[in-house]
Design an enzyme around this catalytic site. Structure first.
Site, PDB file in Angstrom:
ATOM      1  N   GLU A 458       0.843  -1.216   0.000  1.00  0.00           N
ATOM      2  CA  GLU A 458       0.000   0.000   0.000  1.00  0.00           C
ATOM      3  C   GLU A 458       0.874   1.262   0.000  1.00  0.00           C
ATOM      4  O   GLU A 458       0.595   2.236   0.682  1.00  0.00           O
ATOM      5  CB  GLU A 458      -0.906  -0.043   1.242  1.00  0.00           C
ATOM      6  CG  GLU A 458      -2.195   0.758   1.139  1.00  0.00           C
ATOM      7  CD  GLU A 458      -3.109   0.317   0.024  1.00  0.00           C
ATOM      8  OE1 GLU A 458      -3.369   1.147  -0.860  1.00  0.00           O
ATOM      9  OE2 GLU A 458      -3.574  -0.833   0.017  1.00  0.00           O
TER      10      GLU A 458
HETATM   11  C1  LIG Z   1       2.253  -9.748   1.201  1.00  0.00           C
HETATM   12  C2  LIG Z   1       2.002  -8.747   0.114  1.00  0.00           C
HETATM   13  C3  LIG Z   1       0.700  -8.490  -0.289  1.00  0.00           C
HETATM   14  C4  LIG Z   1       0.447  -7.611  -1.341  1.00  0.00           C
HETATM   15  N1  LIG Z   1      -0.830  -7.469  -1.816  1.00  0.00           N
HETATM   16  C5  LIG Z   1      -1.026  -6.788  -2.970  1.00  0.00           C
HETATM   17  C6  LIG Z   1      -2.310  -6.772  -3.599  1.00  0.00           C
HETATM   18  O1  LIG Z   1      -3.267  -7.365  -3.109  1.00  0.00           O
HETATM   19  N2  LIG Z   1      -2.446  -6.101  -4.777  1.00  0.00           N
HETATM   20  C7  LIG Z   1      -1.397  -5.455  -5.360  1.00  0.00           C
HETATM   21  O2  LIG Z   1      -1.584  -4.877  -6.416  1.00  0.00           O
HETATM   22  N3  LIG Z   1      -0.174  -5.439  -4.786  1.00  0.00           N
HETATM   23  C8  LIG Z   1       0.035  -6.087  -3.610  1.00  0.00           C
HETATM   24  N4  LIG Z   1       1.288  -6.098  -3.035  1.00  0.00           N
HETATM   25  C9  LIG Z   1       2.378  -5.427  -3.714  1.00  0.00           C
HETATM   26  C10 LIG Z   1       2.934  -4.245  -2.977  1.00  0.00           C
HETATM   27  O3  LIG Z   1       2.049  -3.175  -3.058  1.00  0.00           O
HETATM   28  C11 LIG Z   1       4.322  -3.959  -3.588  1.00  0.00           C
HETATM   29  O4  LIG Z   1       5.195  -4.962  -3.106  1.00  0.00           O
HETATM   30  C12 LIG Z   1       4.828  -2.586  -3.238  1.00  0.00           C
HETATM   31  O5  LIG Z   1       4.076  -1.596  -3.896  1.00  0.00           O
HETATM   32  C13 LIG Z   1       6.310  -2.415  -3.619  1.00  0.00           C
HETATM   33  O6  LIG Z   1       6.544  -2.816  -4.935  1.00  0.00           O
HETATM   34  P1  LIG Z   1       7.765  -3.807  -5.249  1.00  0.00           P
HETATM   35  O7  LIG Z   1       7.621  -5.003  -4.377  1.00  0.00           O
HETATM   36  O8  LIG Z   1       7.812  -4.019  -6.703  1.00  0.00           O
HETATM   37  O9  LIG Z   1       9.048  -3.044  -4.753  1.00  0.00           O
HETATM   38  P2  LIG Z   1       9.779  -1.849  -5.539  1.00  0.00           P
HETATM   39  O10 LIG Z   1       8.803  -0.898  -6.060  1.00  0.00           O
HETATM   40  O11 LIG Z   1      10.762  -2.459  -6.481  1.00  0.00           O
HETATM   41  O12 LIG Z   1      10.563  -1.157  -4.343  1.00  0.00           O
HETATM   42  C14 LIG Z   1      11.770  -1.688  -3.780  1.00  0.00           C
HETATM   43  C15 LIG Z   1      12.395  -0.620  -2.890  1.00  0.00           C
HETATM   44  O13 LIG Z   1      12.766   0.511  -3.683  1.00  0.00           O
HETATM   45  C16 LIG Z   1      12.161   1.693  -3.178  1.00  0.00           C
HETATM   46  N5  LIG Z   1      11.758   2.549  -4.281  1.00  0.00           N
HETATM   47  C17 LIG Z   1      11.102   2.208  -5.407  1.00  0.00           C
HETATM   48  N6  LIG Z   1      10.866   3.273  -6.162  1.00  0.00           N
HETATM   49  C18 LIG Z   1      11.358   4.343  -5.504  1.00  0.00           C
HETATM   50  C19 LIG Z   1      11.401   5.746  -5.757  1.00  0.00           C
HETATM   51  N7  LIG Z   1      10.864   6.264  -6.865  1.00  0.00           N
HETATM   52  N8  LIG Z   1      11.978   6.554  -4.835  1.00  0.00           N
HETATM   53  C20 LIG Z   1      12.502   6.042  -3.700  1.00  0.00           C
HETATM   54  N9  LIG Z   1      12.488   4.727  -3.412  1.00  0.00           N
HETATM   55  C21 LIG Z   1      11.921   3.882  -4.292  1.00  0.00           C
HETATM   56  C22 LIG Z   1      10.946   1.232  -2.389  1.00  0.00           C
HETATM   57  O14 LIG Z   1      10.584   2.182  -1.396  1.00  0.00           O
HETATM   58  C23 LIG Z   1      11.440  -0.083  -1.814  1.00  0.00           C
HETATM   59  O15 LIG Z   1      12.120   0.135  -0.612  1.00  0.00           O
HETATM   60  C24 LIG Z   1       1.533  -6.937  -1.938  1.00  0.00           C
HETATM   61  C25 LIG Z   1       2.846  -7.163  -1.491  1.00  0.00           C
HETATM   62  C26 LIG Z   1       3.079  -8.062  -0.493  1.00  0.00           C
HETATM   63  C27 LIG Z   1       4.517  -8.311  -0.073  1.00  0.00           C
END
Ligand SMILES: Cc1cc2nc3c(=O)[nH]c(=O)nc-3n(C[C@H](O)[C@H](O)[C@H](O)COP(=O)(O)OP(=O)(O)OC[C@H]3O[C@@H](n4cnc5c(N)ncnc54)[C@H](O)[C@@H]3O)c2cc1C
Length: 610
Positions: A458
């Site tokens: 989120e």
């Molecule tokens: C258990 C679980 C349940 C989930 N449920 C859902 C769901 O129901 N529906 C859904 O759609 N998603 C869901 N998610 C996805 C979740 O919203 C994403 O994991 C989250 O948005 C982060 O995306 P990512 O994992 O690709 O990490 P990334 O976006 O790759 O981020 C990795 C790191 O880089 C940092 N980062 C990335 N971009 C930037 C930036 N521009 N500036 C500074 N820092 C940055 C982030 O803060 C983070 O620390 C779920 C995730 C988990 C783990």
């Protein structure tokens, strides 16, 4: 202090939630009906959720090649939640709802989050159906949303993709019109979707007859290419099983396939899935492509999704709070019963003396008070935000607008602050248990693992920080921040009249002034590359200022009720507030120092130097 008296105090003595019954929408309600909802939820959480929290952690969902299998306890908890009517409690009477204020809805759901955060995923179904009530057509509402509110079907939110999490503008799922006449489908313009969605919570299970996925996808332009950026994103209803306009299953499986289950650190009672849309495993009319119905206008998908964002983020914050609270109660109980060591000072080394219980050690009390200050303070903040949601929907136009803007500024804090500090509370709960806390014989390690999710989903911590400093405090000429400052100043003025709290009132005034100055200094050059590298320390300082304000306001209400502090609950509240001001609020100076100097220590370090 048990949870229910804390909730009752915050709702009725602090927030005066009974006043909501003066609003026409809530006119049929009373303190009695509010209490009845809280009683029911407390009971279901105690009977159907809490006893199975460890079981759903150890019996992870598994795929038998055809179905995802969940423990019977999960089915029972789901059935009990549905029977309570809570899925549609906030909805209109006409569709079977109770027109319950969001404030009460949020408080009632807190019991479930504390008892077992992962056994149910009702928040998603409610969010999904609520979104359709706001943006769907009348038929989409009756066919999809109403069947979700009744518990017959459940809902998901499909935003993330393997390569696109924080950066949703880079999603690659495609949606193309489904042939001739597709624009006239009564369920909404019909498309075929292809793509992969990652991390989808409750994406596959047998709890309900059908699963209604809300999916973000891009409609290609005339050149067949996807439109870059968020502008190209549209929103679609993609049911797992196709349905007709009467809401009956047609018997045709839609082309949505489970590619795999994710095995998580915590929150294991809820399935988490990688879903393939349109890969051809379940062709519809002999064709690959998942059938999806457009919601709202093309290219406005993200706007529709964000409609529900405030409530979703308050929900995540509340889950983080309640996990913190569960650890606090467990460690308090442990500390009252574990004999270990002798008191400091004279005679403390005399092994002939009996041992004391660890709650008698000052350092253990420090860890307990920290947890209480984090968790009860954050619970108060979540309920305060919930009142703003009600104000936004049922207040006078002026009050509603003020609530909207305050929510813009406070929501990043409501989501991120408990995710960080109630997680820290869970760590302290483990610490109080010593070695036992590090084993699976006690519940506290699970609370920590479950809570670790909340800084990630989120909107990650980093994304929330950038949202706060990069957008929320600047929007509408900084009016949101000014409105918040006005409310904080009102509390300061009231506190100054209590000589015993003068130091706290002064400290809060200084913190407010410091955050304001740091906001200006961060943006002094107007360059995001200088302002935003320290957005998270800014958010930490901002959050601590907000929590200090909330604590002071809560203490004023406690003293209004019990000026002599005869009740230990009042002593506890005053103690927690005092702890927060003495041990926590001073931290903001260090956080803001790097913000106001636009420090680039992290940003400038070359990659090779790491
Ligand atoms: C258990 C679980 C349940 C989930 N449920 C859902 C769901 O129901 N529906 C859904 O759609 N998603 C869901 N998610 C996805 C979740 O919203 C994403 O994991 C989250 O948005 C982060 O995306 P990512 O994992 O690709 O990490 P990334 O976006 O790759 O981020 C990795 C790191 O880089 C940092 N980062 C990335 N971009 C930037 C930036 N521009 N500036 C500074 N820092 C940055 C982030 O803060 C983070 O620390 C779920 C995730 C988990 C783990």
């Amino acid at each position: 202090m048990a949870l229910r008296p804390t909730i009752d105090f915050l709702l009725y003595d602090w927030l005066h939630a009974e006043g909501l019954t003066q609003r026409p929408r809530f006119a049929d309600h009373s303190r009695e009906t509010f209490d009845a909802v809280l009683d029911t939820c407390e009971r279901i959480a105690r009977e159907k959720y809490a006893p199975f929290n460890r079981l759903v952690d150890t019996q992870e969902p598994h795929f038998d090649g055809e179905k995802v299998i969940l423990p019977q306890a999960t089915h029972d908890a789901h059935a009990a939640y549905v029977a309570s009517g809570l899925l549609s409690a906030a909805q209109d009477y006409e569709i079977g709802g109770m027109q319950l204020p969001y404030t009460l809805d949020a408080a009632a759901n807190a019991f479930f989050a504390m008892a077992s955060v992962s056994i149910g995923s009702n928040m998603l179904t409610r969010g999904n159906a609520g979104l359709l009530m706001a943006h769907g057509t009348a038929l989409q509402q009756t066919v999809f949303a109403h069947n979700e509110f009744s518990g017959r079907w459940s809902g998901t939110m499909c935003l993330s993709e393997p390569q696109a999490g924080s950066s949703l503008s880079d999603i690659a799922t495609r949606a193309v019109p489904d042939g001739q006449g597709s624009e006239d489908d009564p369920l909404g313009p019909r498309f075929r979707l292809t793509g992969n969605k990652m991390w989808i919570s409750s994406g596959e299970h047998e709890l309900t007859e059908n699963i209604i996925h809300l999916v973000l996808a891009k409609i290609p332009g005339p050149d067949g290419k996807l439109i870059p950026g968020t502008r190209g994103i549209s929103l679609f209803i993609v049911p797992k099983k196709l349905v007709n306009t009467d809401g009956q299953l047609t018997g045709v499986r839609n082309d949505v396939a489970l590619a795999g289950l994710n095995h998580k650190l915590g929150w294991r009672g809820t399935t988490n899935t990688l879903l393939n849309f349109g890969e051809g495993k379940y062709p519809v009319d002999g064709k690959a492509g998942a059938v999806g119905y457009l919601v709202g206008k093309p290219h406005e998908g993200l706007r529709c999704m964000f409609h529900m964002m405030n409530e979703a983020r308050i929900g995540v914050g509340t889950a983080a709070v309640m996990l913190g609270m569960a650890g606090y109660y467990a460690s308090l109980d442990y500390a009252k019963n574990r004999p270990q060591g002798r008191p400091m000072g004279a005679g403390g080394k005399d092994a002939a003396q009996p041992q004391v219980r660890i709650i008698e050690h000052a350092d253990v009390k420090r860890m307990l008070l920290a947890q209480k200050a984090y968790c009860e303070g954050a619970l108060a903040l979540e309920l305060y935000c919930a009142v703003l949601v009600d104000e936004q929907h049922t207040g006078t136009p002026e009050a509603a607008d003020e609530a909207r803007l305050l929510l813009e500024v406070l929501t990043p804090i409501a989501k991120s602050w408990p995710s960080e500090w109630c997680l820290e509370a869970n760590s302290l709960a483990i610490q109080i248990h010593g070695g036992y806390g590090y084993t699976r014989d006690f519940p506290v390690e699970q609370y920590w693992r479950d809570n670790r999710l909340n800084m990630i989903h989120e909107g990650t911590h980093g994304i929330q920080g950038a949202d706060l400093l990069g957008r929320k405090v600047l929007m509408e000429g900084g009016r949101g921040l000014q409105l918040l400052a006005a409310r904080i100043n009102t509390t300061i003025q009231r506190t100054i009249q209590q000589p015993a709290l003068a130091a706290e009132a002064n400290a809060l005034g200084k913190a407010l002034q410091h955050v304001g100055a740091a906001t200006k200094a961060a943006w002094a050059t107007g360059n995001p590359a200088e302002a935003l590298p320290n957005a998270v320390p800014y958010m930490q300082a901002f959050g601590h200022m907000v929590l200090a304000w909330v604590w002071l306001d809560v203490v004023l209400a406690a003293l209004d009720k019990d000026a002599t502090q005869a009740d230990p609950a009042t002593q506890g509240r005053v103690g927690a507030a005092r702890y927060f001001f003495r041990y926590e609020l001073p931290k903001i100076a260090a956080w803001l120092a790097v913000v106001e100097t636009r420090d680039t220590t992290c940003a400038d370090l070359p990659e090779e130097a790491f």
